[in-house]
Design a protein around this motif. Structure first.
Motif, PDB file in Angstrom:
ATOM      1  N   PRO A   1     125.013  62.214   1.797  1.00  0.00           N
ATOM      2  CA  PRO A   1     125.133  60.971   2.564  1.00  0.00           C
ATOM      3  C   PRO A   1     125.780  59.849   1.743  1.00  0.00           C
ATOM      4  CG  PRO A   1     122.817  61.648   2.330  1.00  0.00           C
ATOM      5  CD  PRO A   1     123.648  62.752   1.812  1.00  0.00           C
ATOM      6  N   PRO A  56     130.249  61.380   0.625  1.00  0.00           N
ATOM      7  CA  PRO A  56     130.851  62.308   1.583  1.00  0.00           C
ATOM      8  C   PRO A  56     131.961  63.130   0.935  1.00  0.00           C
ATOM      9  CG  PRO A  56     131.393  60.030   2.110  1.00  0.00           C
ATOM     10  CD  PRO A  56     130.398  59.981   1.011  1.00  0.00           C
ATOM     11  N   HIS A  81     128.300  62.270   7.567  1.00  0.00           N
ATOM     12  CA  HIS A  81     128.447  61.491   6.325  1.00  0.00           C
ATOM     13  C   HIS A  81     129.871  60.949   6.240  1.00  0.00           C
ATOM     14  CE1 HIS A  81     125.497  64.650   4.387  1.00  0.00           C
ATOM     15  NE2 HIS A  81     124.857  63.838   5.210  1.00  0.00           N
ATOM     16  N   ARG A 129     120.611  66.754  -0.363  1.00  0.00           N
ATOM     17  CA  ARG A 129     121.245  65.573   0.242  1.00  0.00           C
ATOM     18  C   ARG A 129     120.424  64.310  -0.017  1.00  0.00           C
ATOM     19  NH1 ARG A 129     123.037  69.648   3.908  1.00  0.00           N
ATOM     20  NH2 ARG A 129     121.108  69.621   5.101  1.00  0.00           N
TER      21      ARG A 129
END
Ligand code: GLN
Length: 533
Positions: free
Chosen positions: A516, A519, A317, A79
Motif C-alpha cells: 500500500p 505500489p 495500491h 502488505r
C-alpha cells in the motif's frame, strides 16, 4: 537483546472474521512504535504447504521471496508490515507432522512412542521460536488458523498454552478474536457466542488477555462490559472492531482503542511514539473519489473474491498512488464461455490476465486477450496470463493456429511452452516449481526497463512451464519483443508489444511485491494507461 515477546491470536465463533487482519494491524502498530515484529501463521490443515491448494479452497496462494507457497494471510502480513517475511511465516500442521515423521524415520527418537504431546507440540514451539529468532524480533505475533473448537487446531492451541510456562507470563499474550452477531429479531448484539468461545478456549487452558470483537456496527461499552465480566478479561482489554470500508482502516480503528499501548504496557515493551502519518495519507488517497478506472481480471475463479487477492490489492495500491479510483471486477471464464467476449468486456478500460493452472478456461482467456489487443485496451498478463498472451499472438499474428502449451494440450504440434531444465523429469507436486525471488535482466530501451528503471530486477516466480527457446522467432513475427530474461537460466520472462498503448506480459508475479505504501511500477503504469484508454 531483550527476550522476544510472543502474542498469540486465536479466533472463535466462526472462521473468516479477520484474525489475519487483526494480527497484521497489531504488527503495524507495534512496528510504528519502533519495535521489530515477526508475523507467523500456523495453519491446522495437513497439506505440507499451500502449493497444491486450489484458490477455490483458501483463496490465492501467496509466495514469499524465499519461495514458500503460503496462505494468503502472509500477503496481508507483508502488505501491512511493509516487509519481506521468510518461509517460517507460514507453517501447517502437515509440515510439522512431516518433519516429525521424517525424524522418526531417521531414528531421532529411537525407542520412543511419537505422540501429539510432546512431539508435535515441541516441534510447533520450535517453529515458533525459530520464526521469531530468524527475524531477531522484539515481538512475534502468531496467528492460529481455524476456530477454537476445531479438532485439528488442538495441537497448536496446546503448544500456544505451553508457551506461557515455557517463556513466562510476562513474555506471552493471548488475543482472542470473536464475532458478535447482531440479531435482527431482537435488535441487539449477542454476546453469548463470545462467552461460549472463551469458555472453550479456557477449557484448553488458555485465558485470553484481550478480546477483539468483530461486529457489523460499533459495540457499546455496556456490551463490552458484559463480555468482560463473563470472560474475566478487564473491560479496557475488550476491544470493539466493527466492519470498515477498507482493511487498511483496521490499524487506525485499533489505534483509536489504544490496543497497541495496552499490549506494550502488558508486555513491558520498549516502545516509542507511533508515527502513522504515512499510513493515514495512503488511506486518504485510497478512499478519495477520483477518476474511475474499470479493470477486468479474466480468470477461472471469478466466484472467489480472494482467488486473485494480491492482484486486486496491487491494482488498488497503484490507483490510489495516482489519484485513480480503481474498480476491479473478476470476469469468469464460465461467463466468457456462455456470452460473447464483447458483451463481457465492453465496459472495461483495461484487461488483466492473472496467473493460473490447467487447461480449463484457457481458450476463453485467449479470446479475452485477443479482444483486448484488437481494441488496443491496456493489457497486463501475469504468469499464465503472459503465456496465454504469447500463444494468442503467435496463433493470430504469426498465423500458427496450432500454437499452445503442453499444459493445455500435451500432444500439441507447436508447444510454445514446455517443461524444460529441472522441470522435465519432475514427478512430484508441491514445492517443485520455479519459486520465489529470481533475478530478471531487462533489455535496454524497452517498456519494462523504463518502468523499473534498473536491471536486474528481483521478482517472485511460481511456474512450471517456460517458453521454448526454439520458437522465439515466432514472437517476433507476432510483433512481440522479448524485454526480459531470467538472469541465469535465460528463460524468457517479460514480453511486450511495442506498437500497443500498453501490453506487457510477465512470467513472474509483481503483485506479491506491491505494498500500500509502495505500489508496484508495473501496476501503476497499467492503471495510468487504463486511465487514458
Ligand atoms: N501454469 C503456468 C505454469 O506452471 C503458469 C503458472 C502461473 O500463472 N504462475 O507455468
Amino acid at each position: 537483546m531483550a527476550q522476544t515477546k510472543y502474542i498469540f491470536v486465536t479466533g472463535g465463533v466462526v472462521s473468516s472474521i479477520g484474525k489475519g487482519i487483526t494480527a497484521a494491524s497489531l504488527a503495524l502498530l507495534l512496528k510504528s512504535r519502533g519495535l521489530k515484529v515477526f508475523l507467523q501463521k500456523l495453519d491446522p490443515y495437513i497439506n505440507v504447504d499451500s502449493g497444491t491448494l486450489s484458490p477455490a479452497q483458501h483463496g490465492e496462494v501467496y509466495v514469499t521471496a524465499d519461495g514458500k507457497e503460503c496462505d494468503l494471510d502472509i500477503g496481508h502480513y507483508e502488505r501491512f508490515l511493509d516487509t519481506k517475511l521468510n518461509r517460517l511465516a507460514n507453517c501447517t500442521a502437515g509440515a510439522i507432522y512431516h518433519d516429525v515423521i521424517e525424524r522418526e524415520r531417521e531414528g531421532a527418537y529411537l525407542g520412543s512412542t511419537i505422540q501429539v504431546i510432546p512431539h508435535i507440540t515441541e516441534a510447533t514451539k520450535a517453529r515458533i521460536k525459530e520464526g521469531a529468532e530468524s527475524a531477531a524480533a522484539d515481538v512475534a505475533i502468531i496467528e492460529i488458523g481455524g476456530t477454537v473448537g476445531d479438532i485439528e487446531s488442538l495441537p497448536f492451541l496446546e503448544a500456544a498454552r505451553q508457551c506461557r510456562s515455557d517463556f513466562g507470563s510476562d513474555q506471552t499474550l493471548y488475543i482472542h478474536t470473536t464475532l458478535v452477531p447482531f440479531v435482527d429479531a431482537a435488535k441487539e448484539l449477542k454476546t453469548k457466542p463470545t462467552q461460549h468461545s472463551v469458555k472453550e478456549l479456557r477449557s484448553l487452558g488458555i485465558q485470553p488477555d484481550m478480546l477483539v470483537l468483530r461486529s457489523k456496527q460499533p459495540i457499546e461499552a455496556e456490551v463490552r462490559g458484559k463480555i468482560a465480566a463473563f470472560c474475566d478479561v478487564s473491560t479496557e482489554r475488550v476491544i470493539g472492531c466493527e466492519d470498515v470500508a477498507s482493511i487498511y482502516e483496521v490499524p487506525l480503528l485499533l489505534e483509536s482503542s489504544n490496543v497497541a499501548d495496552k499490549v506494550v504496557e502488558r508486555l513491558s515493551l520498549p516502545a516509542g511514539r507511533p508515527d502513522l502519518s504515512k499510513w493515514r495519507g495512503m488511506l486518504d488517497a485510497l478512499e478519495k473519489k477520483g477518476e474511475v478506472v474499470h479493470i477486468a481480471v479474466v480468470g477461472k475463479y471469478a466466484d472467489y473474491a480472494d482467488a486473485y487477492l494480491s492482484t486486486t490489492e496491487a491494482l488498488r495500491h497503484a490507483g490510489a498512488s495516482i489519484g485513480a479510483e480503481v474498480h476491479v471486477e473478476l470476469v469468469g471464464t464460465d461467463r466468457l464461455e456462455r456470452e460473447d467476449v464483447e458483451s463481457c468486456l465492453d465496459a472495461y478500460d483495461a484487461v488483466l490476465a492473472p496467473g493460473g493452472f490447467g487447461a480449463r478456461g484457457t481458450e476463453e482467456i485467449i479470446a479475452a486477450i485477443r479482444y483486448a489487443r484488437r481494441k488496443d485496451l491496456p493489457f497486463l498478463g501475469i504468469g499464465y496470463g503472459m503465456q496465454l498472451a504469447v500463444i494468442e499472438a503467435v496463433r493470430t499474428l504469426a498465423g500458427r493456429e496450432a500454437a499452445s502449451s503442453i499444459e493445455i494440450d500435451p500432444a500439441t504440434s507447436l508447444p510454445l511452452f514446455t517443461l524444460e531444465g529441472g522441470q522435465s523429469d519432475q514427478t512430484r507436486y508441491g514445492g517443485t516449481m520455479v519459486l520465489g525471488e529470481q533475478p530478471v535482466e531487462l533489455r535496454g530501451g524497452t517498456l519494462a526497463e523504463r518502468l523499473y528503471g534498473e536491471s536486474p530486477i528481483y521478482e517472485r516466480h511460481r511456474h512450471r512451464y517456460q517458453l521454448s527457446e526454439q520458437y522465439t522467432n515466432l514472437l517476433k513475427e507476432a510483433g512481440l519483443t522479448i524485454s526480459g530474461r531470467h538472469a541465469e537460466s535465460r528463460v524468457v520472462s517479460v514480453v511486450e508489444r511495442p506498437e500497443a498503448a500498453f501490453f506487457l506480459g510477465v512470467q513472474y508475479h509483481p503483485e506479491y511485491a506491491s505494498r500500500p505504501l509502495r505500489p508496484h511500477p508495473v501496476f501503476t503504469a497499467f492503471i495510468e494507461a487504463a486511465r487514458h484508454s
